[in-house]
Design an enzyme around this catalytic site. Structure first.
Site, short mmCIF file in Angstrom:
data_model
loop_
_atom_site.label_atom_id
_atom_site.label_comp_id
_atom_site.label_asym_id
_atom_site.label_seq_id
_atom_site.Cartn_x
_atom_site.Cartn_y
_atom_site.Cartn_z
N ILE A 1 16.78 18.99 42.37
CA ILE A 1 17.88 19.92 42.14
C ILE A 1 18.27 19.87 40.67
O ILE A 1 18.52 18.78 40.13
CB ILE A 1 19.09 19.56 43.02
CG1 ILE A 1 18.72 19.59 44.50
CG2 ILE A 1 20.26 20.49 42.74
CD1 ILE A 1 19.80 19.00 45.41
N SER A 2 18.32 21.01 39.99
CA SER A 2 18.77 21.13 38.60
C SER A 2 17.90 20.27 37.68
O SER A 2 16.72 20.55 37.51
CB SER A 2 20.27 20.77 38.50
OG SER A 2 20.78 21.06 37.23
N SER A 3 18.43 19.20 37.11
CA SER A 3 17.59 18.32 36.29
C SER A 3 16.40 17.82 37.10
O SER A 3 15.28 17.69 36.60
CB SER A 3 18.42 17.14 35.78
OG SER A 3 17.62 16.24 35.04
N ALA B 1 15.01 19.50 39.51
CA ALA B 1 14.09 20.63 39.64
C ALA B 1 13.22 20.76 38.39
O ALA B 1 12.02 21.04 38.48
CB ALA B 1 14.87 21.92 39.87
N HIS C 1 24.60 28.16 40.08
CA HIS C 1 23.68 27.05 39.84
C HIS C 1 23.64 26.07 41.02
O HIS C 1 22.59 25.54 41.36
CB HIS C 1 24.09 26.32 38.57
CG HIS C 1 23.13 25.25 38.14
ND1 HIS C 1 21.82 25.52 37.79
CD2 HIS C 1 23.28 23.90 38.01
CE1 HIS C 1 21.20 24.40 37.46
NE2 HIS C 1 22.07 23.40 37.59
#
Length: 416
Positions: free
Chosen positions: A141-143, A145, A282
């Site tokens: 997830i996010s970083s 990802a 996000h």
């Protein structure tokens, strides 16, 4: 929601010495797991029942997160309980709690940053549990990802597939000044041709000519942290890396506001699958929905390689009647156990492209993808050997098949 994930960051776990099997059904920190140039921590979840030669899933946290927070805030551990795979949760110790996806070291196989430590975690797990090296997967997830993109670029011979929730292409965040942040990429202003993006990913492991991992991509159109243009750039990159057309082979809407495109194939294991969420920001990860879809994309929920949970005291028969764009399904649920069921929910997953338009003798939610049928007030009780008949009408885009598996109140049923 990431707020819930962050609340779990204080969770701690007991350490275990390297090369010892970890306790089952609990999150355990593993130390001395191998080369670890950036001082990552390794957390491991091993279910009570592990399949022979198990698959391994690396679940990578977001900025400000941790391995324990990722464990508590996602459902991968419970899915591991169900399907018998092992989950590795890398955890950053640097102040930002963000993974290094920007330095030249991170963007090169064996370069000496976070990907090296994560690869060591995988190697330790494979050696300790005799894991199947053809079934190693990454999600984040996010970083996390962004790190999923990096891992698949650095180690295409290690990972079979990835699922990136709100990420950017491999190499998009590249910096040479020691900064962890690339504003141009975050703002969605870094654009390349598909060939250029593919070359950037291939440069991480020069000379490699073997198979490349499949990729599932997720992004919200209202993402103001890693803006939505990055989604299209990821699609360009991974379709090129995998050598498939940028024109979707299939398009559908698994849920309201979602658009799913598949590239290089129309089925659930397409080389590239991309899900766009209209109006979502996000923090798009939704517990209980997206993790199972990632696990399904990986093939960890059955797919002919991992045994399904044992059938419980219930039996389901289903028949369908289909026409050009629609179908009806009649479902009979029988309590084959010895105790009365007082209140029931029947869970199943509709084939891709099917959407329920109405139903009878139960309520159905959501209308596509993983669906739960809940009893009506007049049929909530199922005595031993009693049956209830329910049904639904649905539209389809070509696949009119019945669901292949059902569970009653969380227990898998025999399908007759």
């Amino acid at each position: 929601m990431l707020v819930a994930l962050l609340a779990a960051a204080l969770l701690t776990a007991p350490p275990a010495a390297a090369k010892e099997a970890a306790p089952t059904a609990t999150l355990t920190e593993i130390t001395n797991f191998g080369a670890n140039p950036s001082n990552l921590q390794m957390y491991l979840y091993v279910p009570a029942t592990v399949t022979a030669d198990p698959a391994v899933l690396v679940a990578v946290h977001y900025c400000t997160g941790s391995g324990p927070a990722m464990y508590s805030g996602t459902e991968y551990a419970s899915l591991a309980d169900q399907y018998g795979f092992i989950v590795v949760y890398p955890s950053v110790t640097r102040a930002s709690k963000c993974f290094d996806v920007a330095s030249p070291q991170a963007l090169k196989r064996g370069g000496g940053s976070d990907p090296v430590g994560i690869k060591s975690m995988v190697d330790w797990t494979v050696a300790t549990y005799h894991a199947d090296t053809s079934r190693i997967f990454a999600t984040g997830i996010s970083s996390g990802a962004m790190m999923t993109n990096v891992l698949l670029g650095d180690y295409p011979d290690v990972f079979a597939a990835g699922a990136a929730f709100s990420g950017v292409p491999f190499g998009c965040f590249a910096t040479t000044d020691g900064s962890e942040w690339n504003s141009a990429c975050a703002q969605g202003t870094v654009s390349h041709t598909a060939q250029e993006w593919g070359d950037i990913a291939r440069a991480a492991y020069p000379g490699y000519s073997g198979p490349r991992p499949r990729m599932q991509l997720w992004h919200g159109t209202a993402d103001d942290t890693l803006r939505y243009p990055n989604f299209g750039e990821e699609i360009k990159q991974w379709t090129n890396v995998l050598g498939v057309s940028q024109t979707p082979a299939a398009t559908d809407s698994p849920r309201s506001g979602w658009t799913r495109t598949r590239y290089g194939g129309t089925g659930d294991r397409a080389p590239v699958e991309a899900i766009s969420l209209q109006g979502v920001g996000h923090n798009l990860y939704s517990y209980g929905v997206m993790g199972p879809m990632a696990v399904h994309f990986f093939g960890l929920d059955g797919g002919g390689t991992v045994p399904q949970p044992p059938a419980g005291p219930c039996k389901v028969t289903v028949t369908t009647n289909a026409w050009s764009t629609g179908l009806t399904a009649s479902v009979t649920v029988t309590n084959t156990g010895t105790t009365t069921v007082d209140g029931w929910q029947l869970a199943f997953t509709l084939p891709g492209g099917q959407t329920i338009t109405n139903g009878w003798n139960a309520t159905y939610a959501p209308s596509s993808g993983p669906v739960t049928a809940t009893n009506a007030s007049y049929n909530a009780t199922l005595a031993p050997n009693a049956s209830v008949s329910i049904g639904y009408q649905a539209t389809h885009t070509g696949n009119s098949a019945a669901p292949g598996s059902f569970s009653l109140n969380g227990t898998a049923c025999t399908v007759g």
